[in-house]
Design a protein around this motif. Structure first.
Motif, PDB file in Angstrom:
ATOM      1  N   LEU A 132       0.828  -1.204   0.000  1.00 36.23           N
ATOM      2  CA  LEU A 132       0.000   0.000   0.000  1.00 36.23           C
ATOM      3  C   LEU A 132       0.863   1.255   0.000  1.00 36.23           C
ATOM      4  CD1 LEU A 132      -2.765  -1.168   2.471  1.00 36.23           C
ATOM      5  CD2 LEU A 132      -3.036  -0.756   0.011  1.00 36.23           C
ATOM      6  N   LYS A 133       1.943   1.223   0.738  1.00 32.24           N
ATOM      7  CA  LYS A 133       2.875   2.366   0.764  1.00 32.24           C
ATOM      8  C   LYS A 133       3.418   2.634  -0.640  1.00 32.24           C
ATOM      9  CE  LYS A 133       7.254   3.925   2.607  1.00 32.24           C
ATOM     10  NZ  LYS A 133       8.535   3.491   3.095  1.00 32.24           N
ATOM     11  N   GLU A 134       3.822   1.576  -1.329  1.00 32.23           N
ATOM     12  CA  GLU A 134       4.362   1.728  -2.681  1.00 32.23           C
ATOM     13  C   GLU A 134       3.295   2.243  -3.653  1.00 32.23           C
ATOM     14  OE1 GLU A 134       6.416  -1.839  -3.915  1.00 32.23           O
ATOM     15  OE2 GLU A 134       7.375  -1.996  -1.958  1.00 32.23           O
ATOM     16  N   LEU A 135       2.085   1.728  -3.534  1.00 32.88           N
ATOM     17  CA  LEU A 135       1.007   2.200  -4.409  1.00 32.88           C
ATOM     18  C   LEU A 135       0.692   3.664  -4.148  1.00 32.88           C
ATOM     19  CD1 LEU A 135      -1.346  -0.903  -4.289  1.00 32.88           C
ATOM     20  CD2 LEU A 135       0.052  -0.150  -6.226  1.00 32.88           C
ATOM     21  N   ARG A 136       0.795   4.075  -2.890  1.00 32.76           N
ATOM     22  CA  ARG A 136       0.589   5.495  -2.549  1.00 32.76           C
ATOM     23  C   ARG A 136       1.693   6.344  -3.161  1.00 32.76           C
ATOM     24  NH1 ARG A 136       2.242   7.911   2.163  1.00 32.76           N
ATOM     25  NH2 ARG A 136       2.557   5.839   2.998  1.00 32.76           N
ATOM     26  N   GLU A 137       2.927   5.865  -3.095  1.00 30.37           N
ATOM     27  CA  GLU A 137       4.060   6.605  -3.672  1.00 30.37           C
ATOM     28  C   GLU A 137       3.918   6.738  -5.188  1.00 30.37           C
ATOM     29  OE1 GLU A 137       7.435   4.432  -2.186  1.00 30.37           O
ATOM     30  OE2 GLU A 137       7.297   5.385  -0.216  1.00 30.37           O
ATOM     31  N   TYR A 138       3.311   5.752  -5.827  1.00 29.25           N
ATOM     32  CA  TYR A 138       3.055   5.824  -7.272  1.00 29.25           C
ATOM     33  C   TYR A 138       1.871   6.722  -7.601  1.00 29.25           C
ATOM     34  CZ  TYR A 138       6.275   2.235  -9.039  1.00 29.25           C
ATOM     35  OH  TYR A 138       7.383   1.532  -9.413  1.00 29.25           O
ATOM     36  N   GLY A 139       1.121   7.120  -6.569  1.00 30.50           N
ATOM     37  CA  GLY A 139      -0.039   7.972  -6.798  1.00 30.50           C
ATOM     38  C   GLY A 139      -1.288   7.219  -7.215  1.00 30.50           C
ATOM     39  N   LEU A 140      -1.324   5.908  -6.943  1.00 33.86           N
ATOM     40  CA  LEU A 140      -2.461   5.097  -7.353  1.00 33.86           C
ATOM     41  C   LEU A 140      -3.537   4.997  -6.277  1.00 33.86           C
ATOM     42  CD1 LEU A 140      -0.514   2.269  -9.184  1.00 33.86           C
ATOM     43  CD2 LEU A 140      -1.512   4.350 -10.134  1.00 33.86           C
ATOM     44  N   ILE A 141      -3.146   5.208  -5.023  1.00 34.22           N
ATOM     45  CA  ILE A 141      -4.102   5.256  -3.925  1.00 34.22           C
ATOM     46  C   ILE A 141      -3.743   6.447  -3.045  1.00 34.22           C
ATOM     47  CG2 ILE A 141      -4.567   2.772  -3.919  1.00 34.22           C
ATOM     48  CD1 ILE A 141      -2.761   2.538  -1.431  1.00 34.22           C
ATOM     49  N   GLU A 142      -4.699   6.853  -2.211  1.00 37.52           N
ATOM     50  CA  GLU A 142      -4.441   7.929  -1.264  1.00 37.52           C
ATOM     51  C   GLU A 142      -5.090   7.579   0.065  1.00 37.52           C
ATOM     52  OE1 GLU A 142      -6.088  11.405  -3.076  1.00 37.52           O
ATOM     53  OE2 GLU A 142      -8.128  10.651  -3.005  1.00 37.52           O
ATOM     54  N   SER A 143      -4.510   8.092   1.133  1.00 37.44           N
ATOM     55  CA  SER A 143      -5.019   7.861   2.471  1.00 37.44           C
ATOM     56  C   SER A 143      -6.258   8.716   2.704  1.00 37.44           C
ATOM     57  CB  SER A 143      -3.932   8.213   3.486  1.00 37.44           C
ATOM     58  OG  SER A 143      -4.429   8.081   4.794  1.00 37.44           O
ATOM     59  N   VAL A 144      -7.245   8.136   3.398  1.00 40.76           N
ATOM     60  CA  VAL A 144      -8.447   8.893   3.714  1.00 40.76           C
ATOM     61  C   VAL A 144      -8.502   9.247   5.200  1.00 40.76           C
ATOM     62  CG1 VAL A 144      -9.832   8.148   1.774  1.00 40.76           C
ATOM     63  CG2 VAL A 144      -9.825   6.771   3.847  1.00 40.76           C
ATOM     64  N   GLY A 145      -7.373   9.113   5.897  1.00 40.09           N
ATOM     65  CA  GLY A 145      -7.268   9.583   7.273  1.00 40.09           C
ATOM     66  C   GLY A 145      -7.822   8.625   8.302  1.00 40.09           C
ATOM     67  N   GLY A 146      -7.923   9.144   9.504  1.00 34.91           N
ATOM     68  CA  GLY A 146      -8.386   8.325  10.614  1.00 34.91           C
ATOM     69  C   GLY A 146      -7.239   7.679  11.353  1.00 34.91           C
ATOM     70  N   ARG A 147      -7.572   7.077  12.491  1.00 34.47           N
ATOM     71  CA  ARG A 147      -6.536   6.420  13.290  1.00 34.47           C
ATOM     72  C   ARG A 147      -5.953   5.215  12.555  1.00 34.47           C
ATOM     73  NH1 ARG A 147      -8.409   3.704  18.313  1.00 34.47           N
ATOM     74  NH2 ARG A 147      -7.087   1.969  17.859  1.00 34.47           N
ATOM     75  N   VAL A 148      -6.832   4.432  11.956  1.00 33.54           N
ATOM     76  CA  VAL A 148      -6.399   3.320  11.115  1.00 33.54           C
ATOM     77  C   VAL A 148      -6.340   3.845   9.694  1.00 33.54           C
ATOM     78  CG1 VAL A 148      -7.007   1.043  10.228  1.00 33.54           C
ATOM     79  CG2 VAL A 148      -7.466   1.607  12.626  1.00 33.54           C
ATOM     80  N   LYS A 149      -5.187   3.682   9.049  1.00 36.01           N
ATOM     81  CA  LYS A 149      -5.047   4.184   7.682  1.00 36.01           C
ATOM     82  C   LYS A 149      -5.923   3.385   6.736  1.00 36.01           C
ATOM     83  CE  LYS A 149      -0.476   6.196   7.592  1.00 36.01           C
ATOM     84  NZ  LYS A 149       0.842   6.144   6.985  1.00 36.01           N
TER      85      LYS A 149
END
Length: 72
Positions: free
Chosen positions: A39-56
């Motif tokens: 998930l971290k790698e997909l976020r770095e590629y810009g394919l997903i984004e975090s929607v916040g909260g205590r649990v990512k």
């Protein structure tokens, strides 16, 4: 993005908005630690984004949706 390993592509194929690392791990039968890394790698590629909260939790970006359709 075309160089993205098949394991990361597999995450996008099963991904639903609101998923977290635990849910991805369950879907793919992998460890939570491995799912978090993917998930971290997909976020770095810009394919997903975090929607916040205590649990990512995450959602697909426009680019993520395009890639999922392309690889689906």
């Amino acid at each position: 993005v075309d160089e993205l390993p098949n394991s990361r592509r597999a995450v996008l194929k099963v991904f639903e908005d609101g998923d977290d690392a635990v849910r991805i791990a369950e879907k793919l039968g992998i460890s939570k630690k491995t799912a978090s890394q993917y998930l971290k790698e997909l976020r770095e590629y810009g394919l997903i984004e975090s929607v916040g909260g205590r649990v990512k939790k995450y959602r697909l970006t426009f680019a993520g949706k395009v890639c999922r359709l392309r690889w689906g």
